[in-house]
Motif scaffolding. Structure first.
Motif, PDB file in Angstrom:
ATOM      1  N   THR A 158       0.819  -1.204   0.000  1.00  0.00           N
ATOM      2  CA  THR A 158       0.000   0.000   0.000  1.00  0.00           C
ATOM      3  C   THR A 158       0.858   1.262   0.000  1.00  0.00           C
ATOM      4  OG1 THR A 158      -0.129  -0.179   2.409  1.00  0.00           O
ATOM      5  CG2 THR A 158      -1.941  -1.126   1.139  1.00  0.00           C
ATOM      6  N   LYS A 159       2.149   1.132   0.348  1.00  0.00           N
ATOM      7  CA  LYS A 159       3.077   2.264   0.342  1.00  0.00           C
ATOM      8  C   LYS A 159       3.938   2.307  -0.910  1.00  0.00           C
ATOM      9  CE  LYS A 159       3.384   2.675   5.391  1.00  0.00           C
ATOM     10  NZ  LYS A 159       4.299   2.701   6.565  1.00  0.00           N
ATOM     11  N   GLY A 160       3.649   1.427  -1.874  1.00  0.00           N
ATOM     12  CA  GLY A 160       4.373   1.459  -3.137  1.00  0.00           C
ATOM     13  C   GLY A 160       5.671   0.680  -3.152  1.00  0.00           C
ATOM     14  N   GLU A 161       5.924  -0.149  -2.130  1.00  0.00           N
ATOM     15  CA  GLU A 161       7.132  -0.976  -2.112  1.00  0.00           C
ATOM     16  C   GLU A 161       6.861  -2.286  -2.841  1.00  0.00           C
ATOM     17  OE1 GLU A 161       8.998   0.346   2.207  1.00  0.00           O
ATOM     18  OE2 GLU A 161       7.491  -1.245   2.123  1.00  0.00           O
ATOM     19  N   LEU A 162       7.905  -2.879  -3.387  1.00  0.00           N
ATOM     20  CA  LEU A 162       7.773  -4.160  -4.075  1.00  0.00           C
ATOM     21  C   LEU A 162       8.317  -5.269  -3.189  1.00  0.00           C
ATOM     22  CD1 LEU A 162       6.938  -5.627  -6.678  1.00  0.00           C
ATOM     23  CD2 LEU A 162       9.278  -5.323  -7.515  1.00  0.00           C
ATOM     24  N   LEU A 163       7.478  -6.272  -2.933  1.00  0.00           N
ATOM     25  CA  LEU A 163       7.871  -7.399  -2.101  1.00  0.00           C
ATOM     26  C   LEU A 163       7.952  -8.665  -2.948  1.00  0.00           C
ATOM     27  CD1 LEU A 163       5.645  -6.878   1.077  1.00  0.00           C
ATOM     28  CD2 LEU A 163       7.926  -5.977   0.612  1.00  0.00           C
ATOM     29  N   HIS A 164       8.943  -9.487  -2.642  1.00  0.00           N
ATOM     30  CA  HIS A 164       9.101 -10.802  -3.271  1.00  0.00           C
ATOM     31  C   HIS A 164       8.763 -11.848  -2.208  1.00  0.00           C
ATOM     32  CE1 HIS A 164      12.021 -14.113  -4.863  1.00  0.00           C
ATOM     33  NE2 HIS A 164      10.765 -14.359  -5.181  1.00  0.00           N
ATOM     34  N   VAL A 165       7.761 -12.675  -2.494  1.00  0.00           N
ATOM     35  CA  VAL A 165       7.291 -13.670  -1.537  1.00  0.00           C
ATOM     36  C   VAL A 165       7.691 -15.061  -2.016  1.00  0.00           C
ATOM     37  CG1 VAL A 165       5.292 -14.619  -0.328  1.00  0.00           C
ATOM     38  CG2 VAL A 165       5.330 -12.191  -0.955  1.00  0.00           C
ATOM     39  N   SER A 191       5.858 -22.896   4.899  1.00  0.00           N
ATOM     40  CA  SER A 191       6.214 -21.571   5.396  1.00  0.00           C
ATOM     41  C   SER A 191       6.339 -20.590   4.230  1.00  0.00           C
ATOM     42  CB  SER A 191       7.540 -21.615   6.173  1.00  0.00           C
ATOM     43  OG  SER A 191       8.598 -22.006   5.312  1.00  0.00           O
ATOM     44  N   PHE A 192       6.521 -19.330   4.586  1.00  0.00           N
ATOM     45  CA  PHE A 192       6.771 -18.262   3.614  1.00  0.00           C
ATOM     46  C   PHE A 192       7.941 -17.423   4.091  1.00  0.00           C
ATOM     47  CE2 PHE A 192       2.347 -19.188   2.673  1.00  0.00           C
ATOM     48  CZ  PHE A 192       2.227 -18.954   1.300  1.00  0.00           C
ATOM     49  N   LYS A 193       8.598 -16.779   3.136  1.00  0.00           N
ATOM     50  CA  LYS A 193       9.565 -15.739   3.449  1.00  0.00           C
ATOM     51  C   LYS A 193       9.254 -14.535   2.563  1.00  0.00           C
ATOM     52  CE  LYS A 193      13.502 -18.447   5.150  1.00  0.00           C
ATOM     53  NZ  LYS A 193      14.958 -18.742   5.010  1.00  0.00           N
ATOM     54  N   VAL A 194       9.407 -13.355   3.138  1.00  0.00           N
ATOM     55  CA  VAL A 194       9.093 -12.124   2.422  1.00  0.00           C
ATOM     56  C   VAL A 194      10.344 -11.260   2.335  1.00  0.00           C
ATOM     57  CG1 VAL A 194       7.665 -10.049   2.369  1.00  0.00           C
ATOM     58  CG2 VAL A 194       6.714 -12.190   3.263  1.00  0.00           C
ATOM     59  N   TYR A 195      10.615 -10.760   1.137  1.00  0.00           N
ATOM     60  CA  TYR A 195      11.781  -9.918   0.901  1.00  0.00           C
ATOM     61  C   TYR A 195      11.349  -8.585   0.297  1.00  0.00           C
ATOM     62  CZ  TYR A 195      14.146 -14.462   1.195  1.00  0.00           C
ATOM     63  OH  TYR A 195      14.572 -15.700   1.595  1.00  0.00           O
ATOM     64  N   LYS A 196      11.972  -7.514   0.737  1.00  0.00           N
ATOM     65  CA  LYS A 196      11.780  -6.205   0.108  1.00  0.00           C
ATOM     66  C   LYS A 196      12.788  -6.073  -1.023  1.00  0.00           C
ATOM     67  CE  LYS A 196      12.019  -1.227   0.938  1.00  0.00           C
ATOM     68  NZ  LYS A 196      12.273  -0.151   1.937  1.00  0.00           N
ATOM     69  N   VAL A 197      12.302  -5.708  -2.198  1.00  0.00           N
ATOM     70  CA  VAL A 197      13.176  -5.531  -3.357  1.00  0.00           C
ATOM     71  C   VAL A 197      13.725  -4.106  -3.333  1.00  0.00           C
ATOM     72  CG1 VAL A 197      13.359  -5.623  -5.863  1.00  0.00           C
ATOM     73  CG2 VAL A 197      11.787  -7.169  -4.662  1.00  0.00           C
ATOM     74  N   VAL A 198      15.050  -3.999  -3.291  1.00  0.00           N
ATOM     75  CA  VAL A 198      15.729  -2.699  -3.225  1.00  0.00           C
ATOM     76  C   VAL A 198      16.265  -2.351  -4.607  1.00  0.00           C
ATOM     77  CG1 VAL A 198      17.565  -1.355  -2.143  1.00  0.00           C
ATOM     78  CG2 VAL A 198      16.345  -3.110  -0.819  1.00  0.00           C
ATOM     79  N   VAL A 210      15.996  -7.852   0.632  1.00  0.00           N
ATOM     80  CA  VAL A 210      16.190  -7.792   2.082  1.00  0.00           C
ATOM     81  C   VAL A 210      15.031  -8.533   2.751  1.00  0.00           C
ATOM     82  CG1 VAL A 210      16.410  -6.315   4.100  1.00  0.00           C
ATOM     83  CG2 VAL A 210      17.372  -5.578   1.904  1.00  0.00           C
ATOM     84  N   GLU A 211      15.355  -9.587   3.521  1.00  0.00           N
ATOM     85  CA  GLU A 211      14.296 -10.355   4.169  1.00  0.00           C
ATOM     86  C   GLU A 211      13.639  -9.537   5.273  1.00  0.00           C
ATOM     87  OE1 GLU A 211      13.475 -14.622   6.448  1.00  0.00           O
ATOM     88  OE2 GLU A 211      15.479 -14.152   5.649  1.00  0.00           O
ATOM     89  N   LEU A 212      12.304  -9.591   5.287  1.00  0.00           N
ATOM     90  CA  LEU A 212      11.533  -8.885   6.298  1.00  0.00           C
ATOM     91  C   LEU A 212      10.989  -9.889   7.311  1.00  0.00           C
ATOM     92  CD1 LEU A 212       9.451  -6.451   4.033  1.00  0.00           C
ATOM     93  CD2 LEU A 212      11.638  -6.013   5.154  1.00  0.00           C
ATOM     94  N   LYS A 213      11.185  -9.618   8.586  1.00  0.00           N
ATOM     95  CA  LYS A 213      10.630 -10.472   9.633  1.00  0.00           C
ATOM     96  C   LYS A 213       9.200 -10.084   9.976  1.00  0.00           C
ATOM     97  CE  LYS A 213      14.411 -12.807  10.051  1.00  0.00           C
ATOM     98  NZ  LYS A 213      14.471 -14.210   9.570  1.00  0.00           N
ATOM     99  N   SER A 214       8.794  -8.897   9.545  1.00  0.00           N
ATOM    100  CA  SER A 214       7.439  -8.422   9.802  1.00  0.00           C
ATOM    101  C   SER A 214       7.006  -7.508   8.662  1.00  0.00           C
ATOM    102  CB  SER A 214       7.367  -7.678  11.136  1.00  0.00           C
ATOM    103  OG  SER A 214       6.103  -7.065  11.311  1.00  0.00           O
ATOM    104  N   ILE A 215       5.709  -7.547   8.341  1.00  0.00           N
ATOM    105  CA  ILE A 215       5.155  -6.619   7.357  1.00  0.00           C
ATOM    106  C   ILE A 215       4.127  -5.703   8.029  1.00  0.00           C
ATOM    107  CG2 ILE A 215       5.596  -8.031   5.324  1.00  0.00           C
ATOM    108  CD1 ILE A 215       2.727  -9.041   5.484  1.00  0.00           C
TER     109      ILE A 215
END
Length: 323
Positions: A158-165, A191-198, A210-215
């Motif tokens: 919702t903030k315009g960031e791109l996440l890779h799941v 399980s799942f892992k979520v990464y922020k694409v920089v 960058v792996e995110l521990k929380s969204i």
């Protein structure tokens, strides 16, 4: 909302995640019957893409607005499909819109990921011919992000960031060279892992994941459709910091694993088909994955008779609920 199978043959109905309610009296368009593959798109709320197979070499693609009955369905040109018929059932085609066709009648783009998830095609509104692209990689999703198309399990926040799941699947232990029955050996989400694409600010190239521990307050929706993201606080009953998922891997019945062990959606794996008939395990691998503690709970439980039908799919409503 979740589009689920109905007790009536060839029908679907809607289930609201936030209200935990099935809308039995809401009639969906005819194109949404359960013989077709459907895909929702978060870039165009209310729109579904219905895909059906014509013979062994073509797919029909129709854009349908679920909530606006006065909008005429848009039939796109036939899509080349050079594969045996059972692959249409095993790997559900995913078709994604860049924008709402009503608001942008001549300025929206459609991308299709299909044909054993190794091929993609593009078409712009008003065009009569698809542009085909051969991709030598294994991916099951695509997204329009800042006027470019990226492939993978991808979602824009919702903030315009791109996440890779990344989705990790687990299978019961099967002895090598052992032929098994589909009811006893299924792939289940572990399980799942979520990464922020920089991105590099200069040339917009991808720098790192960058792996995110929380969204935080976000809730992600993934499966056999366009990946979606909402602010959970805007939908009472929706769990924050969670991933809602549906089954998007349909196994073959009576097959042998070429490479055994656990797999994830980014690994290439092979299945050898032994019989003419393809048997579906059914869309039973659905749940809510909590990123904080790794727990999995259910958002909607399908019945055993839901085997051998297309999986449930997510659809973004035009508003919160149907009244």
């Amino acid at each position: 909302m979740l589009m689920i199978p109905s007790e009536s043959q060839g029908k679907r109905k809607l289930y609201s995640i936030s209200e935990q309610k099935v809308y039995n009296n809401f009639e969906l368009p005819q194109a949404c019957n359960s013989t077709r593959r459907c895909c929702g798109s978060s870039n165009a709320p209310g729109w579904l893409v219905a895909v059906d197979q014509l013979g062994e070499h073509q797919l029909s693609t129709t854009l349908v607005n679920v909530f606006k009955r006065d909008v005429t369905p848009i039939r796109l040109p036939l899509l080349d499909f050079n594969a045996q018929s059972h692959w249409f059932r095993v790997f559900s085609p995913k078709v994604i819109l860049s924008a709402d066709p009503i608001a942008n009648p001549d300025n929206y783009v459609v991308v299709a990921v299909y044909d054993r998830v190794s091929r993609s095609a593009f078409i712009k509104g008003g065009q009569t011919i698809w542009t085909y692209l051969e991709v030598r990689s294994f991916f099951t999703d695509a997204i329009f992000y800042k006027r470019k198309v990226y492939a993978g399990y991808l979602v824009e926040t919702t903030k315009g960031e791109l996440l890779h799941v990344r989705r990790f699947l687990k299978q019961k232990d099967v002895p090598r060279d052992h032929y098994f029955h589909y009811e006893d050996n299924e792939f289940w989400t572990e399980s799942f892992k979520v990464y922020k694409v920089v991105f590099d600010e200069r040339d917009e190239s991808i720098v790192e994941h960058v792996e995110l521990k929380s969204i935080g307050d976000k809730a992600l929706f993934v499966g056999g459709n366009h990946s979606m993201c909402v602010s959970a606080s805007n939908f009472p009953g929706c769990q924050p910091n969670s991933i809602y998922y549906t089954d998007d891997l349909i196994e073959l019945g009576e097959v042998r694993l070429v490479d055994d062990g656990s797999i994830d959606m980014d690994d290439i794996f092979s299945l050898v088909k032994l019989e003419d008939e393809t048997i579906s395990n059914g869309p039973s691998d659905m749940g809510i994955f909590n990123l904080e503690d790794g727990s999995i709970t259910q958002h909607y439980s399908l019945n055993p008779w839901h085997r051998n039908i297309p999986p449930a799919i997510w659809i973004m409503p035009l508003f919160n609920g149907l009244g």
